[in-house]
Design a protein around this motif. Structure first.
Motif, PDB file in Angstrom:
ATOM      1  N   VAL A 161       1.769  43.664  27.464  1.00 10.75           N
ATOM      2  CA  VAL A 161       2.290  44.268  26.402  1.00 10.75           C
ATOM      3  C   VAL A 161       3.197  45.471  27.001  1.00 10.75           C
ATOM      4  CG1 VAL A 161       2.521  45.311  24.094  1.00 10.75           C
ATOM      5  CG2 VAL A 161       0.888  43.625  24.732  1.00 10.75           C
ATOM      6  N   ALA A 168       8.924  43.734  22.841  1.00  9.77           N
ATOM      7  CA  ALA A 168       9.460  43.789  21.791  1.00  9.77           C
ATOM      8  C   ALA A 168       9.955  44.903  21.257  1.00  9.77           C
ATOM      9  CB  ALA A 168       8.809  42.914  20.579  1.00  9.77           C
ATOM     10  N   TRP A 169       9.050  45.901  21.202  1.00  9.03           N
ATOM     11  CA  TRP A 169       9.674  47.016  20.762  1.00  9.03           C
ATOM     12  C   TRP A 169       9.964  48.173  21.684  1.00  9.03           C
ATOM     13  CZ3 TRP A 169       6.551  51.950  21.478  1.00  9.03           C
ATOM     14  CH2 TRP A 169       7.291  52.909  20.755  1.00  9.03           C
ATOM     15  N   ASN A 200       7.582  35.418  21.086  1.00  6.78           N
ATOM     16  CA  ASN A 200       6.209  35.318  21.537  1.00  6.78           C
ATOM     17  C   ASN A 200       5.658  33.912  21.441  1.00  6.78           C
ATOM     18  OD1 ASN A 200       6.267  37.718  22.536  1.00  6.78           O
ATOM     19  ND2 ASN A 200       5.150  38.743  20.650  1.00  6.78           N
ATOM     20  N   HIS A 258      16.371  43.952  16.913  1.00  2.42           N
ATOM     21  CA  HIS A 258      16.215  44.512  15.730  1.00  2.42           C
ATOM     22  C   HIS A 258      15.147  45.699  15.572  1.00  2.42           C
ATOM     23  CE1 HIS A 258      13.228  41.067  13.972  1.00  2.42           C
ATOM     24  NE2 HIS A 258      12.669  42.032  14.618  1.00  2.42           N
ATOM     25  N   LYS A 259      14.566  46.146  16.552  1.00  2.00           N
ATOM     26  CA  LYS A 259      13.875  47.233  16.555  1.00  2.00           C
ATOM     27  C   LYS A 259      14.359  48.454  17.046  1.00  2.00           C
ATOM     28  CE  LYS A 259       9.205  44.612  16.336  1.00  2.00           C
ATOM     29  NZ  LYS A 259       9.706  43.121  16.588  1.00  2.00           N
ATOM     30  N   MET A 277       8.418  50.035  12.797  1.00  2.00           N
ATOM     31  CA  MET A 277       9.271  49.737  14.153  1.00  2.00           C
ATOM     32  C   MET A 277      10.772  48.951  13.803  1.00  2.00           C
ATOM     33  SD  MET A 277       6.163  48.479  16.451  1.00  2.00           S
ATOM     34  CE  MET A 277       5.263  49.734  17.524  1.00  2.00           C
ATOM     35  N   CYS A 278      11.276  49.164  12.612  1.00  2.00           N
ATOM     36  CA  CYS A 278      12.790  48.726  12.452  1.00  2.00           C
ATOM     37  C   CYS A 278      13.335  50.299  11.980  1.00  2.00           C
ATOM     38  CB  CYS A 278      12.737  47.921  10.995  1.00  2.00           C
ATOM     39  SG  CYS A 278      12.153  46.221  11.682  1.00  2.00           S
ATOM     40  N   HIS A 332       0.161  42.086  19.890  1.00  2.00           N
ATOM     41  CA  HIS A 332       0.446  41.867  18.614  1.00  2.00           C
ATOM     42  C   HIS A 332       0.003  40.621  17.967  1.00  2.00           C
ATOM     43  CE1 HIS A 332       3.426  41.124  15.183  1.00  2.00           C
ATOM     44  NE2 HIS A 332       3.124  42.365  15.183  1.00  2.00           N
ATOM     45  N   PHE A 333      -0.413  40.693  16.768  1.00  2.00           N
ATOM     46  CA  PHE A 333      -0.922  39.577  16.125  1.00  2.00           C
ATOM     47  C   PHE A 333      -0.095  37.918  16.150  1.00  2.00           C
ATOM     48  CE2 PHE A 333       0.665  42.250  12.557  1.00  2.00           C
ATOM     49  CZ  PHE A 333       1.743  41.410  12.113  1.00  2.00           C
ATOM     50  N   SER A 334       1.251  38.451  16.379  1.00  2.00           N
ATOM     51  CA  SER A 334       2.073  37.008  16.631  1.00  2.00           C
ATOM     52  C   SER A 334       1.222  36.202  17.642  1.00  2.00           C
ATOM     53  CB  SER A 334       3.424  37.471  17.047  1.00  2.00           C
ATOM     54  OG  SER A 334       3.571  38.360  17.987  1.00  2.00           O
ATOM     55  N   ASP A 392       5.709  41.246  26.372  1.00  2.00           N
ATOM     56  CA  ASP A 392       6.005  41.547  25.192  1.00  2.00           C
ATOM     57  C   ASP A 392       6.490  42.918  25.270  1.00  2.00           C
ATOM     58  OD1 ASP A 392       6.581  41.863  22.564  1.00  2.00           O
ATOM     59  OD2 ASP A 392       4.594  41.490  21.759  1.00  2.00           O
ATOM     60  N   GLY A 434      12.987  36.973  15.595  1.00  2.55           N
ATOM     61  CA  GLY A 434      12.036  38.342  15.878  1.00  2.55           C
ATOM     62  C   GLY A 434      11.329  38.334  16.946  1.00  2.55           C
ATOM     63  N   GLY A 435      10.331  39.174  17.172  1.00  2.00           N
ATOM     64  CA  GLY A 435       9.292  39.117  18.213  1.00  2.00           C
ATOM     65  C   GLY A 435       8.235  38.253  17.943  1.00  2.00           C
ATOM     66  N   THR A 436       8.166  37.658  16.822  1.00  2.00           N
ATOM     67  CA  THR A 436       7.092  36.750  16.673  1.00  2.00           C
ATOM     68  C   THR A 436       7.492  35.210  17.138  1.00  2.00           C
ATOM     69  OG1 THR A 436       6.135  37.712  14.602  1.00  2.00           O
ATOM     70  CG2 THR A 436       5.720  35.339  14.889  1.00  2.00           C
ATOM     71  N   GLY A 466       4.900  48.582  25.628  1.00  2.00           N
ATOM     72  CA  GLY A 466       5.197  49.248  24.243  1.00  2.00           C
ATOM     73  C   GLY A 466       4.195  48.624  23.180  1.00  2.00           C
TER      74      GLY A 466
HETATM   75  N1  0PR Z   1       5.515  42.215  19.645  1.00  2.00           N
HETATM   76  C1  0PR Z   1       5.285  43.644  19.350  1.00  2.00           C
HETATM   77  C2  0PR Z   1       4.652  44.531  20.605  1.00  2.00           C
HETATM   78  C3  0PR Z   1       5.452  44.106  17.963  1.00  2.00           C
HETATM   79  O1  0PR Z   1       5.260  45.549  17.690  1.00  2.00           O
HETATM   80  C4  0PR Z   1       6.067  43.309  16.892  1.00  2.00           C
HETATM   81  C5  0PR Z   1       6.064  43.696  15.513  1.00  2.00           C
HETATM   82  C6  0PR Z   1       6.172  41.877  17.294  1.00  2.00           C
HETATM   83  C7  0PR Z   1       5.782  41.367  18.734  1.00  2.00           C
HETATM   84  C8  0PR Z   1       6.488  40.959  16.207  1.00  2.00           C
HETATM   85  O2  0PR Z   1       7.833  41.269  15.934  1.00  2.00           O
HETATM   86  P1  0PR Z   1       8.699  40.747  14.560  1.00  2.00           P
HETATM   87  O3  0PR Z   1       7.859  41.370  13.628  1.00  2.00           O
HETATM   88  O4  0PR Z   1       9.753  41.078  14.922  1.00  2.00           O
HETATM   89  O5  0PR Z   1       8.117  39.182  14.346  1.00  2.00           O
HETATM   90  N2  0PR Z   1       5.444  44.949  15.312  1.00  2.00           N
HETATM   91  C9  0PR Z   1       5.579  45.626  14.211  1.00  2.00           C
HETATM   92  C10 0PR Z   1       4.395  45.486  13.313  1.00  2.00           C
HETATM   93  O6  0PR Z   1       3.719  44.470  13.223  1.00  2.00           O
HETATM   94  C11 0PR Z   1       6.525  45.032  13.113  1.00  2.00           C
HETATM   95  C12 0PR Z   1       6.941  45.889  12.238  1.00  2.00           C
HETATM   96  C13 0PR Z   1       8.293  46.291  12.025  1.00  2.00           C
HETATM   97  C14 0PR Z   1       6.123  46.347  11.136  1.00  2.00           C
HETATM   98  C15 0PR Z   1       8.573  47.093  11.029  1.00  2.00           C
HETATM   99  C16 0PR Z   1       6.503  47.246  10.208  1.00  2.00           C
HETATM  100  C17 0PR Z   1       7.880  47.430   9.901  1.00  2.00           C
HETATM  101  O7  0PR Z   1       8.301  48.224   9.178  1.00  2.00           O
HETATM  102  O8  0PR Z   1       3.454  46.388  13.107  1.00  2.00           O
END
Ligand code: 0PR
Length: 352
Positions: A146, A177-178, A77, A205-206, A16-17, A102-104, A175, A72-74, A148
């Motif tokens: 959410v 984030a993406w 959230n 950053h996504k 997602m980056c 998301h698990f965050s 959320d 970041g998104g974590t 996305g």
């Molecule tokens: N909310 C949503 C909807 C997300 O998809 C994600 C991350 C987050 C919050 C948390 O964001 P941060 O990772 O910035 O804290 N989603 C991807 C995931 O966990 C993050 C990711 C990005 C994974 C790049 C792999 C990667 O190469 O799958």
């Protein structure tokens, strides 16, 4: 010692980056030695953060936004849940999230000591507002939607969730984030402009094409952000609402620069190209008999047999799977049609 090199983006299909925009790279390098955590010393980056928040507000349909560029998104959230917990008057607070969250949010619940309640999805993989309504009670401080989703790119029915939250006297958090940098170009109702949403996560950053770390937290009113503020007696600024103290000026500057360059026309162009690629790969997979989940945003999940998945990874494709085992192809800006054609050719060869 051998010099380490970063991966190339040539075969990165499930991240997602993405490759940062040139303007983001340049700004990050320029502001590398700044700390927006100390506005009294590093004023220029603080001004840029203000610009970044203003543009994030425009994207998310909010006049006079407050917020900041998170790690970041974590963090965004966690902070949204923390706002809700700090403002509520409950000895036993709970947060209701979709099963697709998301698990965050699990991390948020852990660090904040709140109960996490999970609401069911409908057959289109969006949260069912009735299931959310069943789980809220007097101790619910936050209802999360959410926009996305991480696994399937789905957008929850945000206006209905905001209604459930309001009825429960809870805050409503989205959320995005993406999805946040794509959704303005769709018909989805997801933002501050569409519903009584209190806080939004939206990460430069996504899809925003900023450098890491640059997430985003937005709040509808200064009072919400104030719920996070702690006194900072020995700094020139007197309070701090961020979770981290010293933080990356590079991320902040890159977010401001790339949004200045791309919002709105550049992001629209990027979204349209990404969506065209998404539809192309979804059709190519379906033509070959793989069950593909119909895309709503630039993300396709498809059932590909385990041995083929392993062989594709072996061939260098950076792929990951959903909890139920589908391959996720995330059509980020670096994912070109030629790359997808190469992927399909390898799939044909390896799963023949
Ligand atoms: N909310 C949503 C909807 C997300 O998809 C994600 C991350 C987050 C919050 C948390 O964001 P941060 O990772 O910035 O804290 N989603 C991807 C995931 O966990 C993050 C990711 C990005 C994974 C790049 C792999 C990667 O190469 O799958």
């Amino acid at each position: 010692m051998q010099r380490a090199a970063p991966q190339s983006f040539d075969r990165v299909l499930s991240s997602m980056c993405t490759e940062p925009h040139p303007a983001a790279r340049a700004a990050a390098e320029r502001f590398l030695a700044t700390n927006p955590g100390d506005p009294g010393t590093y004023g220029a980056i603080t001004d840029l953060e203000g610009e970044a928040v203003a543009t994030l507000g425009e994207i998310a349909g909010l006049d006079d936004p407050v917020g900041y560029v998170t790690s970041g998104g974590t963090e965004a959230n966690v902070q949204a849940a923390r706002i809700a917990r700090n403002r509520a008057d409950s000895g036993n607070p709970n947060v209701v999230v979709p099963e697709s969250a998301h698990f965050s949010f699990r991390k948020a619940a852990g660090v904040l000591g709140v109960e996490l309640r999970t609401a069911a999805l409908d057959d289109r993989l969006r949260v069912d507002p009735d299931s959310v309504a069943e789980r809220v009670d007097d101790d619910t401080v936050l209802v999360v939607g959410v926009a996305g989703s991480t696994e399937y790119g789905r957008v929850d029915p945000i206006p209905a969730l905001a209604d459930v939250a309001a009825d429960a006297g809870a805050l409503c958090h989205v959320d995005a984030a993406w999805g946040g940098f794509c959704l303005p170009f769709t018909d989805h109702e997801w933002s501050f402009a569409h519903a009584a949403v209190d806080t939004v996560t939206i990460d430069p950053h996504k899809m925003g094409q900023a450098v890491i770390p640059a997430g985003g937290l937005l709040a509808r009113s200064p009072a919400l952000l104030d719920a996070l503020a702690v006194d900072t007696p020995y700094l020139e600024s007197t309070t701090q609402a961020t979770l981290t103290g010293t933080r990356s000026g590079a991320g902040v500057a890159s977010a401001a620069a790339v949004m200045d360059a791309l919002w709105p026309a550049g992001y629209r162009e990027s979204y349209e190209a990404q969506m065209a690629n998404t539809e192309w790969i979804a059709a190519a997979l379906a033509d070959r008999g793989y069950r593909a989940v119909e895309p709503e945003l630039p993300l396709v999940a498809a059932g590909i047999p385990e041995p083929a998945f392993d062989a594709l990874r072996e061939a260098g494709w950076r792929l990951s799977k959903t909890a139920t085992g589908e391959v996720r192809v995330v059509c980020m800006p670096h994912v070109t049609r030629a790359m997808l054609e190469g992927f399909v050719a390898d799939l044909d060869r390896l799963d023949g």
